[in-house]
Write a protein that holds these residues in place. Structure first.
Motif, mmCIF file in Angstrom:
data_model
loop_
_atom_site.group_PDB
_atom_site.id
_atom_site.type_symbol
_atom_site.label_atom_id
_atom_site.label_comp_id
_atom_site.label_asym_id
_atom_site.label_seq_id
_atom_site.Cartn_x
_atom_site.Cartn_y
_atom_site.Cartn_z
ATOM 1 N N UNK A 125 0.850 -1.188 0.000
ATOM 2 C CA UNK A 125 0.000 0.000 0.000
ATOM 3 C C UNK A 125 0.888 1.240 0.000
ATOM 4 N N UNK A 126 0.251 2.377 -0.117
ATOM 5 C CA UNK A 126 0.975 3.641 -0.253
ATOM 6 C C UNK A 126 1.844 3.951 0.955
ATOM 7 N N UNK A 127 1.423 3.569 2.143
ATOM 8 C CA UNK A 127 2.222 3.904 3.318
ATOM 9 C C UNK A 127 3.467 3.020 3.459
ATOM 10 N N UNK A 128 3.394 1.768 3.038
ATOM 11 C CA UNK A 128 4.569 0.894 3.179
ATOM 12 C C UNK A 128 5.376 0.766 1.889
ATOM 13 N N UNK A 129 4.738 0.794 0.738
ATOM 14 C CA UNK A 129 5.395 0.702 -0.577
ATOM 15 C C UNK A 129 6.494 -0.351 -0.596
ATOM 16 N N UNK A 130 6.159 -1.551 -0.178
ATOM 17 C CA UNK A 130 7.120 -2.655 -0.130
ATOM 18 C C UNK A 130 6.989 -3.493 -1.398
ATOM 19 N N UNK A 131 7.857 -3.232 -2.357
ATOM 20 C CA UNK A 131 7.811 -3.930 -3.638
ATOM 21 C C UNK A 131 8.850 -5.044 -3.735
ATOM 22 N N UNK A 132 9.805 -5.106 -2.808
ATOM 23 C CA UNK A 132 10.823 -6.151 -2.865
ATOM 24 C C UNK A 132 10.452 -7.385 -2.050
ATOM 25 N N UNK A 179 4.716 -6.814 -8.875
ATOM 26 C CA UNK A 179 5.646 -7.185 -9.944
ATOM 27 C C UNK A 179 5.122 -8.337 -10.795
ATOM 28 N N UNK A 180 3.826 -8.485 -10.812
ATOM 29 C CA UNK A 180 3.131 -9.471 -11.641
ATOM 30 C C UNK A 180 3.697 -10.877 -11.465
ATOM 31 N N UNK A 181 3.942 -11.251 -10.219
ATOM 32 C CA UNK A 181 4.487 -12.581 -9.944
ATOM 33 C C UNK A 181 3.434 -13.671 -9.985
ATOM 34 N N UNK A 182 2.166 -13.336 -9.903
ATOM 35 C CA UNK A 182 1.105 -14.325 -9.978
ATOM 36 C C UNK A 182 0.468 -14.336 -11.346
ATOM 37 N N UNK A 183 -0.125 -15.454 -11.706
ATOM 38 C CA UNK A 183 -0.765 -15.599 -13.012
ATOM 39 C C UNK A 183 -2.264 -15.376 -12.848
ATOM 40 N N UNK A 213 8.435 5.520 -8.161
ATOM 41 C CA UNK A 213 8.488 4.794 -6.887
ATOM 42 C C UNK A 213 7.732 3.464 -6.973
ATOM 43 N N UNK A 214 6.883 3.321 -7.978
ATOM 44 C CA UNK A 214 6.203 2.050 -8.244
ATOM 45 C C UNK A 214 6.945 1.382 -9.392
ATOM 46 N N UNK A 215 7.434 0.156 -9.207
ATOM 47 C CA UNK A 215 8.230 -0.500 -10.249
ATOM 48 C C UNK A 215 7.490 -0.599 -11.587
#
Length: 192
Positions: A85-92, A121-125, A149-151
């Motif tokens: 979410x916007x507050x955590x922005x955890x993309x890794x 990061x579109x890891x799911x199908x 900031x969003x991959x």
């Protein structure tokens, strides 16, 4: 493509089973992905800090009838849902939960004014269908804040899902994105 995404799901199942986080039957999870046609669209709605996820079979033609021998599986999948979410922005290392062949709820710490993203990061199908309010928040953020900031994979997935869902005769998502960007362009033009 299914093999690649199936491999991702299989790896996720085995990883969770190895860590003891989930009593995961890898064959059971993978049979659902390998033996029935298609893949899911996960439809999201938010109530405060709770996001509700429902799944249905994604098909381009809503009038299409099931025609495979495994239609009795119900076109429901075990879906690994990653989110931030916007507050955590955890993309890794995003938070992950599973949809066990049905609906699921998950909590986000963000305020009601913040956006959330699923399938990082579109890891799911699977496709993701957001509610209009969340799409408006995302569109505003991407236009007015630092979109980098969003991959790029997550940003492109957002558009790809919206246009694919619209192509399947569910126009509300593309309309939301289009109207927001059109409004932004019009306001820039009028302020010159």
């Amino acid at each position: 493509m299914l093999r690649v995404h199936g491999q991702l799901h299989c790896n996720g199942c085995m990883h969770l089973a190895d860590e003891g986080k989930k009593d995961t039957n890898v064959k059971k999870v993978m049979d659902i992905w390998l033996l029935q046609m298609g893949y899911p669209v996960v439809t999201l709605s938010r109530d405060g800090n709770t996001v509700h996820a429902e799944q249905t079979r994604f098909i381009m033609d809503p009038n299409e009838e099931p025609n495979d021998k495994n239609y009795d599986m119900g076109y429901l999948w075990y879906v690994p849902v990653t989110y931030t979410d916007q507050s955590s922005m955890n993309f890794t290392d995003p938070v992950e939960t599973w949809m066990d062949r049905g609906p699921a709820d998950f909590n986000i710490p963000a305020s009601d004014d913040d956006w959330y993203l699923v399938n990082i990061n579109q890891n799911g199908f699977y496709r993701v269908k957001y509610e209009d309010a969340n799409l408006d928040k995302l569109a505003t953020y991407l236009k007015e804040k630092d979109h980098k900031t969003i991959p790029v994979r997550t940003r492109s997935q957002l558009l790809e899902d919206a246009f694919s869902i619209a192509n399947a005769h569910q126009m509300d998502q593309v309309y939301s994105i289009y109207s927001k960007s059109r409004f932004h362009k019009m306001s820039k033009t009028q302020n010159k």
